[in-house]
Design a protein around this motif. Structure first.
Motif, short mmCIF file in Angstrom:
data_model
loop_
_atom_site.label_atom_id
_atom_site.label_comp_id
_atom_site.label_asym_id
_atom_site.label_seq_id
_atom_site.Cartn_x
_atom_site.Cartn_y
_atom_site.Cartn_z
N ALA A 1 49.03 41.59 42.76
CA ALA A 1 49.40 42.86 42.42
C ALA A 1 50.96 43.07 41.96
CB ALA A 1 49.15 44.34 43.17
N VAL A 2 51.68 42.02 42.43
CA VAL A 2 53.14 41.94 42.08
C VAL A 2 53.26 41.95 40.46
CG1 VAL A 2 55.28 40.60 42.05
CG2 VAL A 2 54.06 41.01 44.23
N MET A 3 52.30 41.37 39.98
CA MET A 3 52.24 41.03 38.22
C MET A 3 51.61 42.30 37.71
SD MET A 3 53.83 38.57 37.10
CE MET A 3 55.32 38.21 38.42
N ALA A 4 50.65 43.19 38.69
CA ALA A 4 49.93 43.96 37.70
C ALA A 4 50.91 44.89 36.97
CB ALA A 4 49.32 44.68 38.83
N ASP A 5 50.20 45.41 36.03
CA ASP A 5 50.91 46.53 35.05
C ASP A 5 50.94 47.96 35.71
OD1 ASP A 5 52.21 48.03 33.10
OD2 ASP A 5 51.14 47.01 31.54
N LYS A 6 52.17 48.21 36.10
CA LYS A 6 52.36 49.60 36.81
C LYS A 6 51.92 50.76 35.88
CE LYS A 6 54.10 47.22 39.93
NZ LYS A 6 53.97 45.58 39.97
N THR A 7 52.05 50.54 34.35
CA THR A 7 51.84 51.53 33.57
C THR A 7 50.21 51.64 33.21
OG1 THR A 7 52.17 50.32 31.73
CG2 THR A 7 54.23 51.48 32.75
N ALA A 8 49.69 50.73 33.71
CA ALA A 8 48.03 50.56 33.31
C ALA A 8 47.45 50.54 34.54
CB ALA A 8 47.82 49.21 32.40
N ASN A 9 47.48 51.50 35.50
CA ASN A 9 46.89 51.57 36.72
C ASN A 9 46.88 50.58 37.63
OD1 ASN A 9 45.45 53.98 36.07
ND2 ASN A 9 44.10 52.98 34.58
N ASN A 10 48.05 49.65 37.69
CA ASN A 10 48.30 48.65 38.64
C ASN A 10 46.79 47.88 38.55
OD1 ASN A 10 50.19 47.90 40.44
ND2 ASN A 10 50.40 50.16 41.27
N ARG A 11 46.24 47.49 37.45
CA ARG A 11 45.05 46.76 37.54
C ARG A 11 45.01 45.25 37.94
NH1 ARG A 11 41.22 45.88 32.18
NH2 ARG A 11 40.18 43.83 32.98
N VAL A 12 44.18 45.35 39.04
CA VAL A 12 43.73 43.72 39.35
C VAL A 12 42.34 43.61 39.27
CG1 VAL A 12 45.51 43.62 41.36
CG2 VAL A 12 43.32 44.65 41.80
N ASP A 13 42.12 42.40 38.85
CA ASP A 13 40.69 41.88 38.52
C ASP A 13 39.97 41.09 39.31
OD1 ASP A 13 42.06 42.24 35.59
OD2 ASP A 13 39.86 42.71 35.44
N LEU A 14 38.82 41.29 39.93
CA LEU A 14 38.07 40.62 40.64
C LEU A 14 36.92 39.94 40.03
CD1 LEU A 14 39.64 42.66 42.41
CD2 LEU A 14 37.74 42.35 44.32
N PHE A 15 36.70 38.59 40.43
CA PHE A 15 35.67 37.56 39.98
C PHE A 15 34.89 37.19 40.95
CE2 PHE A 15 34.12 33.60 38.04
CZ PHE A 15 32.79 34.08 37.64
N ILE A 16 33.77 37.38 41.25
CA ILE A 16 33.06 36.95 42.40
C ILE A 16 31.76 35.98 41.88
CG2 ILE A 16 31.64 37.57 44.43
CD1 ILE A 16 33.22 40.11 44.35
N LYS A 17 31.65 34.64 42.65
CA LYS A 17 30.66 33.91 42.17
C LYS A 17 30.58 32.57 43.20
CE LYS A 17 28.95 31.13 38.52
NZ LYS A 17 29.16 30.42 37.04
N ASP A 18 29.63 32.37 43.74
CA ASP A 18 29.28 31.28 44.51
C ASP A 18 30.23 31.23 45.57
OD1 ASP A 18 27.67 30.33 42.59
OD2 ASP A 18 29.04 29.09 41.45
N GLY A 19 30.21 32.17 46.26
CA GLY A 19 31.23 32.32 47.59
C GLY A 19 32.56 32.14 47.38
N SER A 20 33.08 32.49 46.15
CA SER A 20 34.47 32.45 45.71
C SER A 20 34.68 33.65 45.27
CB SER A 20 34.81 31.16 44.99
OG SER A 20 35.94 31.68 44.00
N LEU A 21 35.94 34.37 45.80
CA LEU A 21 36.57 35.72 45.01
C LEU A 21 37.83 35.17 44.63
CD1 LEU A 21 37.17 38.73 44.77
CD2 LEU A 21 37.89 38.53 47.23
N GLN A 22 38.00 35.30 43.17
CA GLN A 22 39.20 35.05 42.37
C GLN A 22 39.71 36.44 41.78
OE1 GLN A 22 40.80 32.28 41.71
NE2 GLN A 22 39.12 31.14 42.77
N ILE A 23 41.11 36.81 42.46
CA ILE A 23 41.68 37.99 42.18
C ILE A 23 42.97 37.61 41.31
CG2 ILE A 23 43.00 39.88 43.09
CD1 ILE A 23 41.60 39.32 45.89
N THR A 24 43.17 38.35 40.04
CA THR A 24 43.80 37.92 39.07
C THR A 24 44.75 39.21 38.64
OG1 THR A 24 42.44 37.98 37.20
CG2 THR A 24 42.97 35.94 38.08
#
Lengths: 362, 362
Positions: A265-288
């Protein structure tokens, strides 16, 4: 007349009552603390209109009486006292305070100017004080801040013969905490979140006796009595928004998830809801996360279940962190869909549930 | 190109440089940190115009280069990194940072926009870094705040072949600290108090190499280089205001005096210089204060000397507390008169002297 009281006890009780008394108020009477002397007891009391508070201190009292003084100044003096024992000598217009080699004279106010408080005689309910504090402190974060509809700025208590539940929601997230313990009361009420903050600081060990009055809940814990004014209005029917069907569900360590979200979240845009994206597949969670300074990502291995093989969602990182904050050990994070609410439950403490609505993406 | 560097070391050096770099500035170039890669060294540098700073970090560097990026964002990312080792991959317009399972891309700025710093080649003086920090931190409180004449807002250093002395004064009080150690320099200079605050945080163990340049003092301590811009103007001739004749003098424990002043001062009138009154007679020190809320007093036994049997004075309690703060153990408090300066000296550390001008009473 003279009163002798241990400094530590006076300082502690005074600290509680002083904290709720406004330092400056358009109504000067509100910044006064009332001191009531009676047989073997010194009682301190004050109010900020949302909370009334009374603290009883066992004391060696010579004669009964009613006095009032500016709470903050009395607090400053008492905290500074050098000795273990405090001698208070109440006169008509001033109070002599001495302790060790130190002595001070404080101007007294007219006690008829100080707020007069009333507390019930009987208490029909009770809970373990620390349990009530746990329930309130787990959910308080989900109450709305000032901008929202008033009732969202409160914490609801559901008291019935089955259980006790604390709930807060701001419409974008929700948290509840169940106590298996019934209180003996059967009612629903909403406490202002700021009063909840005070209550969680005050509640100690032992029993919290409860009484529902006209527009207020009274709580007695050890030597403290507190009237909390209730909020008016209808709390939303939250049960119907908590989903029950979850095509994807993951289990992982709560601290690991919290650490990862906070890093990304350090890179998340404070002016756009502090958005982080989650992608879950095959037992792996990617957060960007992506913002004006750049992009960050981190992956975690998770235990994945459910009927769907993958899901993509986005959250306000702050809301996610808030929901994870009361947790320790493993959690289950369940997803009802990309735009419908997700649910976080603790595997260690099944009393807690957090719900969070994903951000709309794209 | 790739750079490998231990996270702890990067985080520490970055913390120093980041702290002086303005987060927001009317000159955007000032909020950039320059990164210079050379053989086995990564150098971070930045400036706030009062202080230039450069930190060198031993690093595994593949190819030399010059880069620039927003200091605060880089700092946030590095503090959040999970691993022990950080891999930095500098590309034309972005920097890939990875550590453990975490990866981020940071936008780079044009390095020609970042401030370019110059440091001297040779250092003609030196002091023990911790000693210099001790001298500066003992006197810094006596420098004036914004309202006063500019030069009073600095800390003077007197460097000669006999000794090193730090001095600050705001006209109402003064403090100096002597270092027996000569520095090898022979000059007098005045550092802005805010730069002194930074210096005392930066100076660590070992040697502080010194160089006097054109309008700046350069200090090198371990891997840090700092240019501090000097203040212009004539520092007052303070020696002539320090009295030498003291009709009354007392000796007592510094902590006991500080505790007593702080207790009594609770009643002092904040709008009337925070005045506390001292009355010394027959080996007894009485401290009193009076304000709109009441009156306080406390007595201390002291060891009294001098030609006069008694003295009455008043001080700003805050000034008295500030002067006592660097002290421990017994102190000697010497009084030249009711309205002329008093002097406080430590019996434990003879390098420190504080002077304080009494308030005019009556």
């Amino acid at each position: 007349m003279n009163v002798h009281v241990p400094r530590k006890q006076l300082s502690e009780s005074l600290g509680h009552v002083e904290r709720i008394i406004p330092n400056r108020s358009s109504n000067p009477a509100l910044s006064l603390m009332r001191i009531t002397l009676s047989d073997k007891t010194m009682t301190l009391s004050g109010s900020n209109m949302d909370i009334d508070m009374e603290a009883q201190i066992p004391a060696d009292v010579e004669e009964a009486g009613q006095y009032a003084l500016p709470a903050q100044v009395f607090g400053q003096v008492v905290r500074a006292l050098p000795g273990e024992l405090v001698e208070l000598n109440f006169k008509d217009t001033e109070l002599d305070i001495s302790s060790g080699s130190y002595a001070t004279k404080l101007q007294l106010a007219d006690p008829t100017n100080a707020v007069s408080l009333e507390f019930p005689e009987t208490y029909e309910g009770s809970l373990e004080a620390s349990q009530l504090a746990t329930a309130l402190s787990h959910v308080r974060y989900a109450a709305a801040v000032a901008e929202y509809q008033a009732i969202f700025r409160g914490v609801k208590l559901e008291l019935n013969d089955q259980k006790t539940r604390a709930i807060a929601t701001d419409g974008f997230r929700l948290a509840y905490y169940n106590l298996a313990q019934p209180s003996g009361l059967d009612c629903e009420l909403v406490l202002p979140a700021r009063s909840v903050d005070e209550l969680t600081k005050l509640l100690g060990d032992g029993e919290a006796k409860l009484s529902m009055g006209d527009g207020q809940l009274t709580i007695v814990n050890k030597d403290l009595k507190v009237n909390v004014k209730l909020m008016e209005g209808t709390f939303p029917d939250y049960n119907r928004v908590i989903p029950s069907d979850f095509p994807v569900s993951i289990t992982l360590d709560s601290q690991q998830l919290a650490d990862t979200v906070s890093r990304v979240a350090v890179m998340a845009d404070k002016t756009a809801n502090n958005r982080v994206d989650l992608f879950i597949k095959d037992g792996s969670l990617q957060i960007t996360a992506e913002g004006s300074y750049g992009r960050s990502q981190e992956g975690l291995e998770v235990s994945q279940e459910g009927t769907d093989p993958e899901i993509v969602l986005a959250y306000n990182a702050k809301y996610l962190m808030d929901a994870l904050n009361p947790l320790s050990g493993d959690l289950r994070f369940r997803f009802s869909g990309t735009t419908t609410p997700s649910v976080i439950e603790s595997l260690r403490d099944p009393n807690y549930l957090a719900m969070i609505v994903p951000l709309r993406t794209g």
